[in-house]
Each structure stands twice: as structure tokens, then as C-alpha cells.
Design a protein around this motif. Structure first.
Motif, PDB file in Angstrom:
ATOM      1  N   ALA B  73       3.123 -11.404   2.815  1.00 31.71           N
ATOM      2  CA  ALA B  73       3.240 -10.798   4.147  1.00 31.71           C
ATOM      3  C   ALA B  73       1.981 -10.010   4.480  1.00 31.71           C
ATOM      4  N   ASP B  74       1.469  -9.244   3.508  1.00 38.18           N
ATOM      5  CA  ASP B  74       0.260  -8.456   3.747  1.00 38.18           C
ATOM      6  C   ASP B  74      -0.939  -9.354   3.945  1.00 38.18           C
ATOM      7  N   HIS B  75      -0.923 -10.502   3.269  1.00 39.58           N
ATOM      8  CA  HIS B  75      -2.033 -11.439   3.414  1.00 39.58           C
ATOM      9  C   HIS B  75      -2.029 -12.037   4.818  1.00 39.58           C
ATOM     10  N   ASP B  77      -0.815 -10.897   7.663  1.00 38.53           N
ATOM     11  CA  ASP B  77      -1.147 -10.064   8.823  1.00 38.53           C
ATOM     12  C   ASP B  77      -2.469  -9.309   8.649  1.00 38.53           C
ATOM     13  N   GLY B  78      -3.205  -9.622   7.586  1.00 40.73           N
ATOM     14  CA  GLY B  78      -4.522  -9.030   7.437  1.00 40.73           C
ATOM     15  C   GLY B  78      -4.548  -7.687   6.724  1.00 40.73           C
ATOM     16  N   SER B  79      -3.352  -7.145   6.394  1.00 40.97           N
ATOM     17  CA  SER B  79      -3.338  -5.838   5.727  1.00 40.97           C
ATOM     18  C   SER B  79      -4.019  -5.895   4.365  1.00 40.97           C
ATOM     19  N   ASP B  81      -6.614  -7.476   3.420  1.00 40.89           N
ATOM     20  CA  ASP B  81      -8.063  -7.285   3.526  1.00 40.89           C
ATOM     21  C   ASP B  81      -8.414  -5.801   3.503  1.00 40.89           C
ATOM     22  N   LEU B  82      -7.671  -5.041   4.307  1.00 39.44           N
ATOM     23  CA  LEU B  82      -7.976  -3.610   4.404  1.00 39.44           C
ATOM     24  C   LEU B  82      -7.628  -2.896   3.102  1.00 39.44           C
ATOM     25  N   ILE B  83      -6.545  -3.347   2.445  1.00 38.82           N
ATOM     26  CA  ILE B  83      -6.178  -2.726   1.169  1.00 38.82           C
ATOM     27  C   ILE B  83      -7.275  -2.983   0.142  1.00 38.82           C
TER      28      ILE B  83
ATOM     29  N   LEU C  59     -15.243  -8.998   1.263  1.00 39.55           N
ATOM     30  CA  LEU C  59     -14.060  -9.845   1.129  1.00 39.55           C
ATOM     31  C   LEU C  59     -14.441 -11.252   0.694  1.00 39.55           C
ATOM     32  N   ARG C  88      -6.610 -10.758  12.596  1.00 37.25           N
ATOM     33  CA  ARG C  88      -5.234 -10.310  12.388  1.00 37.25           C
ATOM     34  C   ARG C  88      -5.205  -8.795  12.435  1.00 37.25           C
ATOM     35  N   ASP C  89      -4.110  -8.264  12.958  1.00 33.10           N
ATOM     36  CA  ASP C  89      -4.104  -6.859  13.335  1.00 33.10           C
ATOM     37  C   ASP C  89      -3.686  -5.900  12.227  1.00 33.10           C
ATOM     38  N   ALA C  90      -3.207  -6.422  11.100  1.00 36.07           N
ATOM     39  CA  ALA C  90      -2.765  -5.569   9.995  1.00 36.07           C
ATOM     40  C   ALA C  90      -1.703  -4.572  10.438  1.00 36.07           C
ATOM     41  N   LYS C  92       2.569  -3.847  11.020  1.00 34.96           N
ATOM     42  CA  LYS C  92       3.911  -4.278  10.631  1.00 34.96           C
ATOM     43  C   LYS C  92       4.848  -4.107  11.817  1.00 34.96           C
ATOM     44  N   TRP C 104      -2.160   3.787   7.835  1.00 31.52           N
ATOM     45  CA  TRP C 104      -3.559   3.439   7.568  1.00 31.52           C
ATOM     46  C   TRP C 104      -4.415   4.687   7.434  1.00 31.52           C
ATOM     47  N   PHE C 107      -3.670   5.861   3.959  1.00 31.88           N
ATOM     48  CA  PHE C 107      -4.099   4.949   2.900  1.00 31.88           C
ATOM     49  C   PHE C 107      -5.618   4.852   2.837  1.00 31.88           C
ATOM     50  N   LEU C 108      -6.267   4.786   3.985  1.00 31.19           N
ATOM     51  CA  LEU C 108      -7.717   4.640   3.977  1.00 31.19           C
ATOM     52  C   LEU C 108      -8.406   5.946   3.618  1.00 31.19           C
TER      53      LEU C 108
END
Lengths: 263, 222, 208
Positions: B73-75, B77-79, B81-83, C59, C88-90, C92, C104, C107-108
């Protein structure tokens, strides 16, 4: 008053608001009478006072199947007649049905405890009810899994109808499986030769519990309609362009009720 | 620490919200356990002998099947990448995600165990033993399963492939989990020895799982 | 990050090569950008614009060459100083707008700025407590932009940032980018459409 009248959620809310207090009062009254009569009923010569669990168990077991019937009709309403309140009715009934089924299981196992010496025996009837309980939970999980109720409605309706067709087959299979393994039935619950002193309180309790279901179901439907209104209001709020002029609250409420109708 | 706590809080929240899969795992567990008597017959003596094994198999399948989408799921929606880009080491982030998954999907299995023990005619002590071994063993299942979930992201394939990859890895946990519960019910072994090994397996997987998952995620990103 | 001398910050790539799925996307790419500058990466579809951003974000691993940041925070790696805004917007959908953003932010880590203010800037103040699933594509993009404002990082890597944004959204975003550059930030954006700010073009994709 016809089904067309009820099709409008706003009218449904107004109508049920008037009916619900009377229904609740009737339920309480009948439950009180039924419990009183049940308490007065004589002990069974074999089972003693434990037989009185029957007065709770049998109505719950009856409702566990009745509610699935209600949901099946509501599902037909969703799929065939496209009645706007049908999926609200189906969704609201599922948790109540699951609760009655759970109570049937619980009272059944408490009743069986002195007979069997354990809380659970893989008795054909209890096992069928257990499977029914699992199906209720599955249906609730389906409703929960999809965020948009109108999308979940069709899937749930199909599943409910398939379940209704399958229930007799499951019941038959479980009976067969059970007799295959243990030919002599351990006990018979609610045998046909019931004395009048049992039958009348049982009937009163059955009616009382049915009324209880109707009351809870209408209340749950109201909640569901309101929940969907909140949802569509939120969606409208989200889509509102920032800093745009406020829309009057009356106009918004009207739109929301239409959206529930369409959902 | 706030970063990890935030990640755990978010994942648990999503699992419990509408659309989240936390309780479906328990329902699956319940269904699998209820199915067993139909296969082996309603003989209570037999069921109580098989009980720990049935419960363990059910918990194993339930915790693996819900793991499928741990990273997917995280993959999507792009989360992810940020993680990956954040200051939090990816290993710790993986561990936090697995812990959140265990809290939302593993813990309810243990809570459900006493009810299922009743259905399988296990007495209080036996049920307690199974619940205790599950408490000690399910973290190992989650943390080894996490490796499969990370591979599923890398390979763009989940579901059965992941189960095939991970199930063999969980055999030791199954062996010692069931052995410890059986030791309480029938003997002749003591409970302590297999239970200690089970705890050791969990601790080892707590270390290996996050590293393997993070390594696989790092190489699989594109 | 007050100790960073932003004026001297310089992001550069030397001989960068990218291979994806066995195919060479680009090779021998040199680029440089200094603080306060926006680079618009252009090129036809498939020329590797997104790949370049993902290489900078760490990445993807470059098949050759190096990418380096001079004058940044020495204690942090390059990806840790970048914001990556991908396709993609990351987000939920089950969490509310505020929950998404504050996750975020937590976390960031790093410097955290007033996020109610960020939400108001991107025009989502009215939706703070609504589930992100109710937002339109443009609003989701706006929420992603709020992430860039809530957590400050010097380098913004933007992949088609104006996609799904309406005209007022693009104006708002142009203002945000100008602010970022004036504070000594650095922007690398892959784009087809003009960004509405002063940019230096980096054209990639001579490869057939």
C-alpha cells in the motif's frame, strides 16, 4: 403510506421519529410480560431451571434466521427494485443480526453446559448457527471494507442472496456430518411437544424480541441515513473551493438528502 | 523516536479505520479454526488433542495473509519513497511498520484464542498455554513475514507467491510453538525448553527481519 | 539548519548515467544548480526526467557518474535534504487531511512549521478534519504541497508539479516556489508546462 413514501429518506426520518417511541414502549412492555411469564413457568422434570434459558435462546435463534431473511429482501430491493432505502436497511440489519446470532450461540452453550459437561459441543444446530454467525461477520467485514456505501451495497446484496440460497444446503450438510459422527442426538432443543405453560411465554418472548429487532433496526437505519448525510456534507465541504462564498445551510441539507436518495 | 511513534500510530489507525484489514485477520482465524472439525469430525477428545496445532496453523495463516499488503500500500501511493528518503533508518521504519501490524493484526488473534479454545474443548490451562505461545511466537511470524512482504514489493507480486516464500521460514516457529503448548497438555517434555527456543526465535527474527526487509526494499526501488 | 550557508549551496552531477530495465535512459549527463535557482528538466516522454529526479533523491542508483551537494548540511545525506513530490501523493484516504500532514511532519522531522498556516496557504483550511479520500486530485496535490511548507528542506524535487492544479492553484504554487528560492532554496522540476517562475532549462534525451 406506501413504499414510495418511504423512499424519501427525509420522510422516512420524520415517520420513524414518530413511530419509534411507541415501538420501544411496546417492546419493553412485551419483554416484561414475557420474562414474568417465563419466570412463572414450571421447571422441567429433566432439565430443571436451566430450561428457562429456552425463553431467551429460541427467540434469538429465530431472529438470527429472520434477520437474514430481512436482509435478503432488502438485497432484492437493492438489486431488482433499486429502492433507495434498501441498502440502508440491509447494512443496518447486519450487526443486529450478528448480535442476535451471538446471543443464540451464547445461550445455547450455557444451556448445553449442564447437559454436555462442556460449553461447546459440535451439535448440528449450534454448529449451523455458528456458521451463520461467521457469515454475518463476513458480511459486516464487507460493508466495512469499502468506504463508499453505494459501491459496497451491490456486493453485499449479492453475497446476502447467495448466503440465503446456501443456508439450507449448509444446514443439511452439517446435519448429515453430525449424524455421521454421532448417531444419537445429545439433546433436542425446543422439541415439538411443548406444554402450554411453556408455549405461551415463548410466543410472547418471540414477539417481544421481533419487536426489539424492528425497533433497533429502524433506529440503526436512521443512524445510517444520518451518517451518509454527514458523509455527503463532508464531501461537499471538501469540494467547496477555498474562500468561496458560503452556501446557505438549508440548501446544503436539501442537496445532501437527495444524494442519500441516489446513493 | 517521534518519527517511529508517528509511523506506528499512523499504521494502527489506518488498520482500524474503515477499509482497514485488522479485524478481517481475526475473522479468517475464526473461520479456519471452525472449518477444522468439519474435516476431522466433531470428536471432542480428538479436537482437544489437535487443538494447539489447529490454533497455531490458523494463527500462522491469518498473520501471513494479512501481511501481504504491509509495504504494498505504501509503495502504491508513493509513501514508501518518502520513508526511504527520510532521516529515519529504513531498518527502523520497517521494524516500526511490522510492530504496528502486529499490534493491529497479531494481538487480536491472541485475544480471540480463549474463545476458540472453548470450541476445541481445550481446558483453561491448555488455552492459556496456547495463548502464551502465540504471544511469544506471533512476533516471529510477523517479522519473518515482513521479508516476504518486502520481496512482494520488489517483485510486484503479492499473494500466493509471498506465502510460498515465507511459509517455509515459519516452520521452526510452528514446531516450537506447538511443542510448547503440547508439553503443557500431554507432556512428556517440559514447557520451558521449547518455549525458550520460541522466544529466542522471536528475538532473532526481530533483528533479522527489519534488515532483510530494508535491504530488499532498497534494491527493489525503481 | 541555520548554520548552512545557503548561498554557497550547489547541487551538481557529473557524467551521470541511468540504466533502467537493461535500457540506457541517458548517459554522460552534466548539470549544476546553485541556491536560489530553479532548474526545469525538459525532454520528450521517456527521456528520463523522472529518473533524474529519482537519482537525485537517492531512490535510484546511478549506473555511472556522481551527484553531489556542496555547502549543504554536512550531517545529512543528499536525499535527507530533498523534498520529492512525485506523481503519487503519498496520502492515505482513510486519514484526515490534518492526520496526513502531521504524520509527515512528525516522520520527516527537522524544523516543523505551523501546519495550520500551510494548509491555509494551499487553500485547504476548510478541509482540515475531512478524510483525504474526499479530496479531488487537485486538492490532493495541494495537500502534498503543504508537506513541502510544513517541513523545510532546501532542495525541492518536483515531478510535473502543476499536474491537476487549476489556474489559481498554479499561481499559488508559483508564489510558493518564488518564496522558496528567495530563502536560498533550490528547485529541480521535471515539467512539460511552464512553471510560472524564472527557470533555467536542462534539456535531456539526446539518446535514441
Amino acid at each position: 403510506m406506501t413504499l414510495i413514501d418511504l423512499a424519501n429518506p427525509t420522510r422516512f426520518l420524520a415517520l420513524t421519529a414518530r413511530v419509534l417511541p411507541w415501538l420501544a414502549a411496546a417492546t419493553v412492555l412485551l419483554l416484561a410480560i414475557g420474562l414474568y411469564q417465563a419466570a412463572l413457568a414450571p421447571d422441567d422434570y429433566q432439565q430443571g431451571a436451566t430450561v428457562k434459558i429456552m425463553f431467551i435462546h429460541v427467540p434469538n435463534a429465530w431472529l438470527s434466521m429472520f434477520v437474514w431473511g430481512v436482509m435478503s429482501i432488502a438485497s432484492l430491493g437493492t438489486l431488482v427494485w433499486r429502492h433507495p432505502l434498501a441498502d440502508v436497511a440491509a447494512k443496518a440489519a447486519a450487526p443486529i443480526g450478528a448480535a442476535f446470532t451471538f446471543l443464540a450461540l451464547l445461550t445455547g452453550s450455557l444451556w448445553g453446559r449442564p447437559m454436555w459437561g462442556t460449553y461447546w459441543e459440535w451439535d448440528a444446530r449450534l454448529t449451523s448457527v455458528l456458521i451463520l454467525f461467521l457469515m454475518y461477520l463476513g458480511l459486516m467485514a464487507l460493508w466495512r471494507a469499502v468506504d463508499d456505501p453505494s459501491r459496497a451495497a451491490r456486493a453485499a446484496a449479492v453475497l446476502t442472496l447467495v448466503g440465503a440460497l446456501n443456508l439450507p444446503i449448509i444446514k443439511f450438510s452439517v446435519d448429515w456430518w453430525n449424524t455421521l459422527h454421532q448417531p444419537a442426538s445429545v439433546m433436542r432443543m425446543g422439541g415439538s411437544a411443548l406444554d402450554k405453560s411453556f408455549l405461551i411465554p415463548l410466543l410472547v418472548m418471540a414477539i417481544a424480541f421481533t419487536l426489539l429487532f424492528v425497533t433497533l433496526h429502524l433506529a440503526a437505519m436512521r443512524n445510517e441515513i444520518l451518517r451518509r448525510r454527514v458523509r455527503s456534507l463532508q464531501m461537499m465541504q471538501a469540494s467547496r473551493v477555498a474562500f468561496s462564498s458560503e452556501i446557505g445551510p438549508g440548501a446544503r441539507g436539501q442537496n445532501a438528502s437527495n444524494e442519500v436518495g441516489a446513493a | 523516536m517521534t518519527a517511529l511513534a508517528a509511523l506506528i500510530r499512523r499504521d494502527v489507525r489506518i488498520a482500524l479505520r474503515v477499509g482497514g484489514g485488522a479485524l478481517i485477520g481475526v475473522l479468517f482465524f475464526l473461520t479456519v479454526v471452525v472449518l477444522m472439525p468439519f474435516a476431522v469430525g466433531p470428536d471432542l477428545a480428538l479436537l482437544s488433542r489437535l487443538g494447539p496445532a489447529i490454533l497455531w496453523l490458523g494463527a500462522l495463516l491469518a498473520s501471513l495473509l494479512t501481511l501481504d499488503r504491509l509495504f504494498m500500500a505504501d509503495h502504491e501511493d508513493g509513501s514508501l519513497d518518502l520513508i526511504t528518503m527520510s532521516r529515519t533508518p529504513l531498518e527502523l521504519a520497517c521494524a516500526a511498520k511490522a510492530l504496528a501490524h502486529w499490534l493491529a493484526a497479531g494481538l487480536p488473534l491472541i485475544v480471540a484464542t480463549p474463545v476458540l479454545g472453548l470450541l476445541l474443548n481445550l481446558d483453561m490451562v491448555a488455552t492459556g498455554a496456547v495463548a502464551l505461545t502465540l504471544l511469544a511466537g506471533t512476533p516471529a511470524l510477523t517479522f519473518t513475514g515482513m521479508i516476504g512482504a518486502a520481496l512482494a514489493v520488489t517483485l510486484h507480486r503479492g499473494g500466493l507467491l509471498m506465502a510460498v516464500l515465507v511459509l517455509p521460514l515459519s516452520i521452526p516457529v510452528l514446531i516450537f510453538g506447538v511443542a510448547a503448548s503440547q508439553a503443557v497438555i500431554v507432556g512428556p517434555m517440559t514447557f520451558g525448553a521449547p518455549f525458550s527456543i520460541l522466544c529466542a526465535l522471536s528475538l532473532v527474527s526481530l533483528v533479522i527481519g527489519p534488515f532483510a526487509a530494508a535491504a530488499s526494499l532498497r534494491h527493489g526501488l525503481d | 539548519m541555520s548554520g548552512v550557508d545557503r548561498d554557497k549551496m550547489r547541487l551538481s552531477g557529473r557524467g551521470v548515467a541511468c540504466v533502467r530495465g537493461g535500457r540506457e535512459v541517458f548517459a554522460g549527463l552534466d548539470f549544476a544548480a546553485v541556491a536560489g535557482e530553479a532548474v526545469a528538466v525538459t525532454g520528450r516522454n521517456g527521456s528520463g526526467k523522472t529518473s533524474l529526479l529519482r537519482l537525485i533523491a537517492g531512490l535510484l542508483v546511478p549506473a555511472g557518474g556522481t551527484i553531489a551537494l556542496e555547502g549543504g548540511d554536512d550531517e545529512l545525506t543528499l536525499p535527507e535534504q530533498c523534498h520529492y513530490l512525485g506523481h503519487r501523493d503519498a496520502l492515505k484516504p482513510a486519514l484526515s487531511v490534518a492526520e496526513n500532514l502531521s504524520f509527515w511532519a512528525d516522520f520527516l522531522g527537522g524544523e516543523r512549521f505551523d501546519f495550520a498556516g500551510s494548509l491555509a496557504t494551499v487553500g485547504l483550511a476548510h478541509a482540515t478534519h475531512l478524510p483525504a479520500g474526499f479530496l479531488s486530485a487537485g486538492q490532493r496535490r495541494r495537500l502534498s504541497l503543504a508537506r513541502l511548507l510544513t517541513v523545510r528542506r532546501p532542495i525541492w524535487l518536483l515531478d510535473e508539479p502543476t499536474n491537476a492544479l487549476d489556474v489559481t492553484g498554479q499561481d499559488m504554487f508559483g508564489g510558493l516556489m518564488r518564496d522558496h528560492l528567495s530563502r536560498g532554496g533550490l528547485i529541480v522540476a521535471a515539467t512539460h508546462a511552464p512553471l510560472g517562475i524564472e527557470t533555467r532549462e536542462l534539456r535531456i534525451g539526446g539518446v535514441t
